[in-house]
Design an enzyme around this catalytic site. Structure first.
Site: not given
Ligand code: NAD
Ligand code: UFG
Length: 339
Positions: A125, A149, A153
């Site tokens: 991430s 978190y 990572k």
């Molecule tokens: P998500 O929660 O929708 O998907 C994660 C999946 O992993 C879920 O289906 C959950 O049930 C499963 N899971 C969690 N722990 C587990 C375990 N111990 N064993 C088996 N399954 C397990 O999240 P997502 O948004 O699809 O994210 C996927 C990956 O990408 C994650 O590693 C997350 O940290 C990373 N990521 C997400 C974002 C974002 O904003 N969505 C940004 C950067 C990185």
């Molecule tokens: N924001 C608002 N109101 C809300 C939610 C968010 O103003 O209700 C603003 C935040 O302050 C930020 C922007 O919208 O400026 C984006 O916020 P998000 O929460 O959507 O995303 P972040 O950039 O904070 O974080 C996300 C994921 C993290 C990940 C990161 C980078 O939540 O897990 O992107 O990948 F690490």
């Protein structure tokens, strides 16, 4: 070629499973369904016209993972999405995050090693960069995450580098996602957060569909175009394509390599709101409140490396991200529950 996808029932995983099936890969998903529903995979199967195999298991459960690798001896690579991802929750429950994310990855690597599977693409991430000094952020930026978190990572990235160092046959792609949003254009699969969304796009779509009253904008005094936070939003289908590109790149790339996946373009909170209103015709009432702890002003990716080495770049712009997110929310107002 068979790919094992951990966390494949989740938001990004399900979109990537769809892309894999469409590209002809065989897929087995391992997911404990802690943050997802198996219905996502049923919908993926309907869209792809092919079924991914599914095993409900926790990646911290070594015996269960062993059984999966024994049952699927043809697995040649792992796409590793499984993990917990809520920043605030990780502050309150760090041990749960280290166990699930770090221990889970350790167990997964042990079982892969025992079964001679040495290819992995890992979901990292942009959070690993913390408050980056250089924007757009290059992969060479020091890793200084600011919450548990993000620490998990970074630790996993280091763990994978150490495993590869000791076992030169391993090839690992680390994908540092910026802000994934949107949904498959069918509207059949999408993001289905539990409870009140933490992230901006699902919050906006839930306001638009009437589940939430109004958006809170966290701060309008940042040094940005309009004072609100700027992020690199990337369509989840582009992200899915990036995983296939990384998987292919591992045929050539040795060792461990990190790639940013973003568009390279930043948008402010108010720009995203305006785009949503323009594209969907829905008004998003909002109030400006104080900054959210831990937020940075501006974060967007330097995507030079991914475009040069993966031959991949994001194709879908902000309007598509918004219209696809809205189609998913509009047609599935309660997510997979009653969708
Ligand atoms: P998500 O929660 O929708 O998907 C994660 C999946 O992993 C879920 O289906 C959950 O049930 C499963 N899971 C969690 N722990 C587990 C375990 N111990 N064993 C088996 N399954 C397990 O999240 P997502 O948004 O699809 O994210 C996927 C990956 O990408 C994650 O590693 C997350 O940290 C990373 N990521 C997400 C974002 C974002 O904003 N969505 C940004 C950067 C990185
Ligand atoms: N924001 C608002 N109101 C809300 C939610 C968010 O103003 O209700 C603003 C935040 O302050 C930020 C922007 O919208 O400026 C984006 O916020 P998000 O929460 O959507 O995303 P972040 O950039 O904070 O974080 C996300 C994921 C993290 C990940 C990161 C980078 O939540 O897990 O992107 O990948 F690490």
């Amino acid at each position: 070629m068979r790919v094992l996808v951990t966390g494949g029932a989740g938001y990004i995983g399900s979109h990537t499973v769809l892309a894999l099936l469409r590209a002809g890969y065989s897929v087995v998903v391992v997911d404990n369904l802690s943050n997802s529903r198996v219905e996502s995979l049923q919908r993926v199967a309907a869209l792809a016209g092919r079924q991914p195999d599914f095993v409900r298991a926790d990646i911290t459960d070594k015996a269960a993972l062993e059984a999966v690798f024994r049952r699927y001896p043809d697995v040649s690579a792992v796409l590793h999405f499984a993990g917990l991802k809520a920043v605030g929750e990780s502050v309150a429950q760090p041990l749960a995050y280290y166990r699930n994310n770090v221990v889970g990855t350790m167990v997964l690597c042990e079982v892969m090693q025992a079964h001679g599977v040495q290819r992995m693409v890992f979901s990292s991430s942009a959070t690993v960069y913390g408050d980056a000094k250089t924007v757009p952020v290059p992969e060479s930026e020091p890793l200084k995450p600011t919450n548990p978190y993000g620490h998990t990572k970074r630790v996993i990235e280091e763990l994978l580098a150490d495993v590869q160092q000791a076992n030169p046959g391993w090839r690992v792609g680390i994908l540092r996602y910026f802000n994934p949003v949107g949904a498959d254009e069918s509207g059949q699969i999408g993001e289905d957060p539990q409870g009140v969304p933490n992230n901006l796009m699902p919050y906006i779509t839930q306001v638009a569909v009437g589940r939430l009253e109004s958006l809170q904008v966290f701060g309008d005094d940042y040094p940005t175009i309009d004072g609100t936070g700027v992020r690199d939003y990337i369509h989840v289908s582009d992200l899915a394509a990036g995983h296939l590109a990384a998987l292919r790149a591992l045929e050539q790339v040795e060792g461990v390599r990190a790639w940013n996946l973003g568009t390279g373009q930043g948008y402010s909170v108010l720009e995203l709101v305006a785009a949503f209103e323009r594209v969907t015709g829905k008004k998003i009432p909002y109030t400006v409140v104080g900054r959210r702890a831990g937020d940075v002003a501006t974060s967007y990716a330097d995507v030079t490396r991914a475009s040069g080495e993966l031959g991949w770049s994001a194709q879908l712009g902000l309007d598509r991200m918004v219209s696809d997110a809205w189609r998913w929310q509009r047609t599935n107002p309660d997510g997979y529950d009653k969708g």
